[in-house]
Each structure stands twice: as C-alpha cells, then as structure tokens.
Design an enzyme around this catalytic site. Structure first.
Site, PDB file in Angstrom:
ATOM      1  N   PRO A   9     -20.205  43.964 -37.852  1.00 29.28           N
ATOM      2  CA  PRO A   9     -18.755  44.140 -37.750  1.00 29.28           C
ATOM      3  C   PRO A   9     -17.947  43.205 -38.643  1.00 29.28           C
ATOM      4  CG  PRO A   9     -19.597  43.003 -35.812  1.00 29.28           C
ATOM      5  CD  PRO A   9     -20.788  43.468 -36.601  1.00 29.28           C
ATOM      6  N   ASN A  10     -16.878  43.763 -39.146  1.00 29.91           N
ATOM      7  CA  ASN A  10     -15.880  43.085 -39.967  1.00 29.91           C
ATOM      8  C   ASN A  10     -16.357  42.738 -41.374  1.00 29.91           C
ATOM      9  OD1 ASN A  10     -13.751  43.044 -37.971  1.00 29.91           O
ATOM     10  ND2 ASN A  10     -15.011  41.538 -36.895  1.00 29.91           N
ATOM     11  N   ARG A  17     -11.101  38.716 -46.098  1.00 34.65           N
ATOM     12  CA  ARG A  17     -11.181  38.029 -44.811  1.00 34.65           C
ATOM     13  C   ARG A  17     -11.719  36.603 -44.999  1.00 34.65           C
ATOM     14  NH1 ARG A  17     -15.795  38.482 -40.418  1.00 34.65           N
ATOM     15  NH2 ARG A  17     -14.853  37.189 -38.816  1.00 34.65           N
ATOM     16  N   TYR A  22     -16.341  33.026 -46.037  1.00 33.92           N
ATOM     17  CA  TYR A  22     -17.249  34.129 -46.325  1.00 33.92           C
ATOM     18  C   TYR A  22     -17.385  34.461 -47.810  1.00 33.92           C
ATOM     19  CZ  TYR A  22     -16.559  34.652 -41.334  1.00 33.92           C
ATOM     20  OH  TYR A  22     -16.493  34.405 -39.980  1.00 33.92           O
ATOM     21  N   ASN A  75     -27.229  41.316 -41.440  1.00 33.68           N
ATOM     22  CA  ASN A  75     -26.187  40.364 -41.107  1.00 33.68           C
ATOM     23  C   ASN A  75     -25.509  40.946 -39.873  1.00 33.68           C
ATOM     24  OD1 ASN A  75     -23.939  38.791 -40.762  1.00 33.68           O
ATOM     25  ND2 ASN A  75     -23.412  38.709 -42.932  1.00 33.68           N
ATOM     26  N   ALA A  78     -20.803  38.922 -35.780  1.00 37.79           N
ATOM     27  CA  ALA A  78     -20.540  38.468 -34.408  1.00 37.79           C
ATOM     28  C   ALA A  78     -21.529  39.035 -33.395  1.00 37.79           C
ATOM     29  CB  ALA A  78     -19.117  38.827 -34.011  1.00 37.79           C
ATOM     30  N   GLU A  99     -32.598  37.690 -40.664  1.00 35.49           N
ATOM     31  CA  GLU A  99     -31.195  37.599 -40.250  1.00 35.49           C
ATOM     32  C   GLU A  99     -30.460  36.715 -41.244  1.00 35.49           C
ATOM     33  OE1 GLU A  99     -28.631  35.884 -36.425  1.00 35.49           O
ATOM     34  OE2 GLU A  99     -30.813  35.765 -36.405  1.00 35.49           O
ATOM     35  N   HIS A 101     -26.493  35.122 -42.478  1.00 33.95           N
ATOM     36  CA  HIS A 101     -25.074  34.873 -42.193  1.00 33.95           C
ATOM     37  C   HIS A 101     -24.452  34.244 -43.425  1.00 33.95           C
ATOM     38  CE1 HIS A 101     -25.297  35.799 -37.905  1.00 33.95           C
ATOM     39  NE2 HIS A 101     -26.503  35.250 -37.958  1.00 33.95           N
ATOM     40  N   ARG A 108     -20.033  25.675 -37.177  1.00 34.54           N
ATOM     41  CA  ARG A 108     -18.893  26.410 -36.632  1.00 34.54           C
ATOM     42  C   ARG A 108     -18.765  26.184 -35.131  1.00 34.54           C
ATOM     43  NH1 ARG A 108     -18.090  31.981 -39.131  1.00 34.54           N
ATOM     44  NH2 ARG A 108     -16.123  31.622 -38.068  1.00 34.54           N
TER      45      ARG A 108
END
Length: 148
Positions: A9-10, A17, A22, A75, A78, A99, A101, A108
């Site tokens: 998502p996103n 963003r 990112y 990825n 969230a 995985e 990110h 974070r």
C-alpha cells in the site's frame, strides 16, 4: 527463472510521498530499473503487482504459487507490520521471498520495528530507498541459483 515483485500500500505514491524517507523515484522508475537488472542477471520473467488492498496481495501470492514462480520480492509496506493474512499466504505457498523496505524501519516508530514476515523471509533489506529492491533482486537470484 520467474520472479514476482509485489508492492504494498501507498507505494503507488512514490516520487511524491515523503521523498526524504522513501526517495524521489516513482514506482514506474523502480520497476524499470528492476526489469533492466533482471535482464542483466539473466532472469527470464519478472512480473510486477501493486495494491493498496490486503486481500489482493494475498491473492497475488497464492497466484504466484499456482503459476510456479521461483521467488517473490515483496515490499509489504505498512502491511508488513499488521498482516497475518499475508504471512499465512507465504506459509501456504512455500515460495522463497525477500522482504524489502525503502526506509530503515529500525530508525522509525516503535510499531514499525517488527514485521510479521521477517522471521519467515529468506532475508530482509531495509533502509536503502530504491536500492533495497535491487539488493533484494540480486539476493533472490543468488538464492534460486544455489537451490538448482
């Protein structure tokens, strides 16, 4: 060799963003770079999927199992921190995956420091913006080659 790349998502908002976290590259640019790297590495098939919907990501993982993909680069964004359903999909198909990110999840918020996928992934790459994907694809190529 067939690799599926799943963007959570996103990630469709990449480029606009929070570029300080990112990066400035768009998702289309990242996919193009992955296609180029796949060709360089001799990966015959690389397919991309992005969704903001958890169930669609689960469906795509299951589909990759039916279509005999060799590995998945994901990825989960969230959903990595919240989705038992995505975890269960990976356990159900037994496809090796890495995985990734874009941001360093360990620098974070506390809730981002744990993912539901990291303990079943072949590896986790975090914090290198779009390069996280490139490192992940290289790792999957090496992994699949070593199992052949």
């Amino acid at each position: 060799m067939k690799i599926k790349v799943i963007h959570g998502p996103n990630l469709n908002l990449l480029g606009t963003r929070e570029p300080e976290k990112y990066g400035a590259k768009t998702l289309a640019q990242i996919n193009t770079e992955l296609e180029n790297l796949a060709q360089e590495l001799g990966i015959s098939t690389i397919e991309f999927f992005q969704s903001n919907i958890e169930g669609e990501i689960v469906d795509e993982i299951q589909k990759a199992g039916r279509e005999k993909f060799d590995a998945i680069l994901i990825n989960p964004a969230a959903y990595g921190h919240t989705s038992i359903a995505i975890r269960d999909a990976f356990l159900g198909v037994s496809i090796p995956f890495v995985e990734v990110h874009l941001s360093n999840i360990y620098k974070r918020e506390e809730f981002r420091k744990r993912t539901y996928l990291s303990d079943i992934a072949e590896g986790v790459i975090t914090g290198f913006q779009s390069e996280s994907y490139m490192f992940g694809l290289r790792a999957l190529k090496t992994l699949v080659d070593s199992k052949r």
